[in-house]
Design an enzyme around this catalytic site. Structure first.
Site, PDB file in Angstrom:
ATOM      1  N   SER A 204     -23.145 -24.200  -5.646  1.00  0.00           N
ATOM      2  CA  SER A 204     -23.973 -23.788  -4.502  1.00  0.00           C
ATOM      3  C   SER A 204     -24.223 -24.983  -3.591  1.00  0.00           C
ATOM      4  CB  SER A 204     -25.324 -23.247  -4.966  1.00  0.00           C
ATOM      5  OG  SER A 204     -25.146 -22.260  -5.932  1.00  0.00           O
TER       6      SER A 204
ATOM      7  N   GLU B 168     -30.627 -19.504 -16.334  1.00  0.00           N
ATOM      8  CA  GLU B 168     -31.016 -18.506 -15.332  1.00  0.00           C
ATOM      9  C   GLU B 168     -30.277 -17.208 -15.577  1.00  0.00           C
ATOM     10  OE1 GLU B 168     -30.743 -19.345 -11.091  1.00  0.00           O
ATOM     11  OE2 GLU B 168     -31.367 -21.412 -11.472  1.00  0.00           O
TER      12      GLU B 168
ATOM     13  N   GLN C 291     -26.435 -25.961 -10.350  1.00  0.00           N
ATOM     14  CA  GLN C 291     -25.352 -25.303  -9.625  1.00  0.00           C
ATOM     15  C   GLN C 291     -24.640 -26.148  -8.562  1.00  0.00           C
ATOM     16  OE1 GLN C 291     -26.804 -20.715 -10.271  1.00  0.00           O
ATOM     17  NE2 GLN C 291     -26.138 -21.309  -8.267  1.00  0.00           N
TER      18      GLN C 291
ATOM     19  N   TYR D  75     -25.401 -14.219 -13.486  1.00  0.00           N
ATOM     20  CA  TYR D  75     -26.034 -13.102 -12.792  1.00  0.00           C
ATOM     21  C   TYR D  75     -25.166 -11.856 -12.720  1.00  0.00           C
ATOM     22  CZ  TYR D  75     -29.859 -16.039 -11.109  1.00  0.00           C
ATOM     23  OH  TYR D  75     -30.963 -16.840 -11.041  1.00  0.00           O
TER      24      TYR D  75
HETATM   25  C1  BGC Z   1     -30.289 -20.297  -7.947  1.00  0.00           C
HETATM   26  C2  BGC Z   1     -31.697 -19.881  -7.599  1.00  0.00           C
HETATM   27  C3  BGC Z   1     -31.689 -18.560  -6.863  1.00  0.00           C
HETATM   28  C4  BGC Z   1     -31.043 -17.525  -7.762  1.00  0.00           C
HETATM   29  C5  BGC Z   1     -30.985 -16.124  -7.167  1.00  0.00           C
HETATM   30  C6  BGC Z   1     -29.498 -19.159  -8.547  1.00  0.00           C
HETATM   31  O1  BGC Z   1     -28.159 -19.324  -8.371  1.00  0.00           O
HETATM   32  O2  BGC Z   1     -30.284 -21.396  -8.810  1.00  0.00           O
HETATM   33  O3  BGC Z   1     -32.278 -20.897  -6.844  1.00  0.00           O
HETATM   34  O4  BGC Z   1     -32.949 -18.164  -6.466  1.00  0.00           O
HETATM   35  O5  BGC Z   1     -29.723 -17.914  -7.994  1.00  0.00           O
HETATM   36  O6  BGC Z   1     -30.151 -16.102  -6.059  1.00  0.00           O
END
Ligand code: BGC
Length: 526
Positions: free
Chosen positions: A206, A413, A203, A347
């Site tokens: 981030s 993820e 990421q 997400y």
């Molecule tokens: C990150 C993780 C984080 C997760 C939940 C992801 O964007 O790579 O390190 O814990 O989001 O916020």
């Protein structure tokens, strides 16, 4: 072209069908129509779970590990962590890695995605001093995984830059590209024979937008609109250098694959107003295109609309040139095609509107000029930014196919946050809904090789500490042993992996979980 045409048809069909299915999920049987087709994950679809070094390892200063920016940030500013819990001990995976592997065996996963702490193996940040004890930890973990036929997927960098390098400017310094390449060489050299799946960097948005633009994420530089863009350029180049290094020196020998994990959340227009649709397109270019375009587009480079927009605002603000640094033509070539797969971290979905207010300038917010929101009917999690909108995973996949011509994707993820407690029915629902969306995306041509749940266990959620729990396993941080217990979602995930279908009503008799006898691992080329 063919693909594009096909996709506009499919997109339309799917939009209608997908919306209908989602409605049916909540009001089943409406109009007597149900989509009864059972969609399966093919046998060579890989299921896994993920963690990252700072978030789980602990042992922050043991065995000669060097300090990193998250150690420094949370030690110096303990007040920024919601519940005061930092990564000094975390889940103590540095000592409990065998239990971690046991949990992976209970779940029956194919792969484990974890990251290496740069300063644990190179305490000075540079390759002049290699910490054998640090290497030994990862070697033991890798061997333990391989013993049970679980494939290691290693992330070289997941936010925890050595503090020594930050003191020299970190990712804002163009030399960071070389520092990362040197570090990557040490890791490839040591583990290349055993590890086939590599992710260079997790990421960049981030790292750069939050860490260099903002002040709530280490190293908290607070240089929005300038430092974030410098960082993005260098992080992308560092990725490309590590990719080329592997390609030139290790690929023929070890036959592994190297990708990068990007945040590819979806963004939809708030409504049908033209100005909001245009703002949404621009926002996608700033959040997805900025990172994908240099690697996956035919022409390479940052997206033209982003370059134009930042240049225009920079000149208006009195800068002599754009705050977004340029890539040279050699750099454009270096980056183009520098990934065997897209590591997709997905997400949630946001809604975009053209901003009515002005943001402080310069800043990336001012450059984008948008306001974000989420639908109130989308289910909320324990994290303020995270709501459930499974259709977004589908739409993101189709978008990426259209714009970047069907890149191979590995979901590196996806997850959901709750409070403490083992009966995490909200996570179970989210898992099922997103898997259904993923099955649609695959059916419509998205080349998804595998899925990785975030996270194997509760961990240090950066400045949220342990107040937001993402684990399939609950961790009791107050216990000396950092005891891990399977949640309901762990059993449901295990069942999905075994059966390769999503069963809406399946329930385990209890929360006991035992080691899964896995079918022989199927080799997957990425
Ligand atoms: C990150 C993780 C984080 C997760 C939940 C992801 O964007 O790579 O390190 O814990 O989001 O916020």
């Amino acid at each position: 072209m063919y693909h594009l045409f096909l996709h506009s048809q499919l997109d339309y069909r799917r939009d209608i069908m997908f919306t209908a299915v989602l409605v049916l999920m909540s009001v089943s049987g409406i109009n007597g129509w149900t989509d009864t087709k059972v969609r399966r994950f093919r046998d060579n679809f890989l299921f896994g779970a993920a963690t990252s070094a700072y978030q789980v390892e602990g042992g922050w200063d043991v065995d000669d590990k060097g300090e990193n920016i998250w150690d420094r940030f949370l030690h110096e500013h303990p007040g920024v962590v919601a519940d005061g819990r930092n990564g000094d001990v975390a889940c103590d995976s540095y000592h409990k890695y065998q239990r971690d592997v046991e949990m992976l065996r209970e779940l029956g996963v194919d792969h484990y995605r974890f990251s290496i702490s740069w300063s644990r193996i190179l305490p000075t940040g540079f390759s002049n001093e290699i910490n054998e004890k640090g290497l030994e930890y990862y070697d033991n973990l890798i061997d333990e995984l391989l013993k049970y036929d679980i494939k290691p997927m290693i992330t070289l960098f997941h936010f925890d830059l050595p503090q020594t390098l930050q003191d020299l400017g970190g990712w804002a310094n163009p030399l960071s590209v070389e520092w990362f390449e040197d570090y990557a060489r040490v890791v490839f050299e040591k583990f290349g024979a055993k590890v086939k799946y590599w992710i260079t960097i997790n990421q960049p948005n981030s790292i750069c937008v939050d860490g260099y633009g903002g002040i709530e994420f280490a190293p908290a530089v607070g240089s929005s609109g300038v430092g974030d863009y410098l960082c993005i350029k260098n992080v992308l180049l560092a990725h490309a250098k590590a990719y080329r290094l592997y390609e030139e020196e290790y690929k023929a020998k070890y036959k592994g694959s190297v990708g990068i994990s990007l945040s590819v959340n979806w963004a939809d227009s708030y409504d049908n107003k033209t100005e909001n649709i245009e703002s949404t397109d621009l926002y996608r270019e700033f959040t997805i295109g900025l990172y994908m375009n240099p690697i996956w587009s035919k022409e390479g480079d940052f997206p033209a609309v982003v370059k134009k927009r930042v240049l225009q605002r920079s000149l208006e603000q009195g800068y002599r040139k754009s705050r977004l640094p340029e890539f040279s033509s050699d750099e454009i070539i270096l980056l183009k095609g520098s990934a065997d797969f897209l590591g997709a971290n997905h997400y949630t979905t946001t809604l975009v509107k053209k901003a009515e207010k002005r943001f402080p300038s310069p800043s990336i917010d001012d450059d984008m000029g948008v306001e974000l929101s989420q639908r109130s009917e989308w289910k909320t999690s324990q994290s303020s930014w995270l709501r459930s909108a499974p259709y977004g995973l589908y739409k993101m996949s189709i978008h990426i196919n259209k714009v970047y011509d069907y890149p191979p994707v590995f979901i590196t993820e996806h997850g959901w946050s709750t409070m403490r407690g083992l009966k995490d029915s909200s996570r179970v629902k989210i898992l099922r809904d997103y898997f259904n969306a993923l099955l649609f995306a695959i059916e419509d041509g998205t080349d998804v090789k595998g899925y990785t749940a975030w996270s194997l266990m509760d961990n240090i959620e950066w400045t949220a500490g342990s107040s937001e729990r993402f684990g399939l396993y609950e961790v009791n941080f107050d216990s000396k042993e950092k005891t891990r217990k399977a949640r309901l979602s762990a059993l449901v995930y295990k069942r999905i992996i075994e059966e390769r279908i999503v069963e809406e009503n399946w329930k385990p008799d209890n929360l006991n979980i035992s080691i899964t006898k896995r079918k022989k691992y199927v080799k997957v080329e990425l």
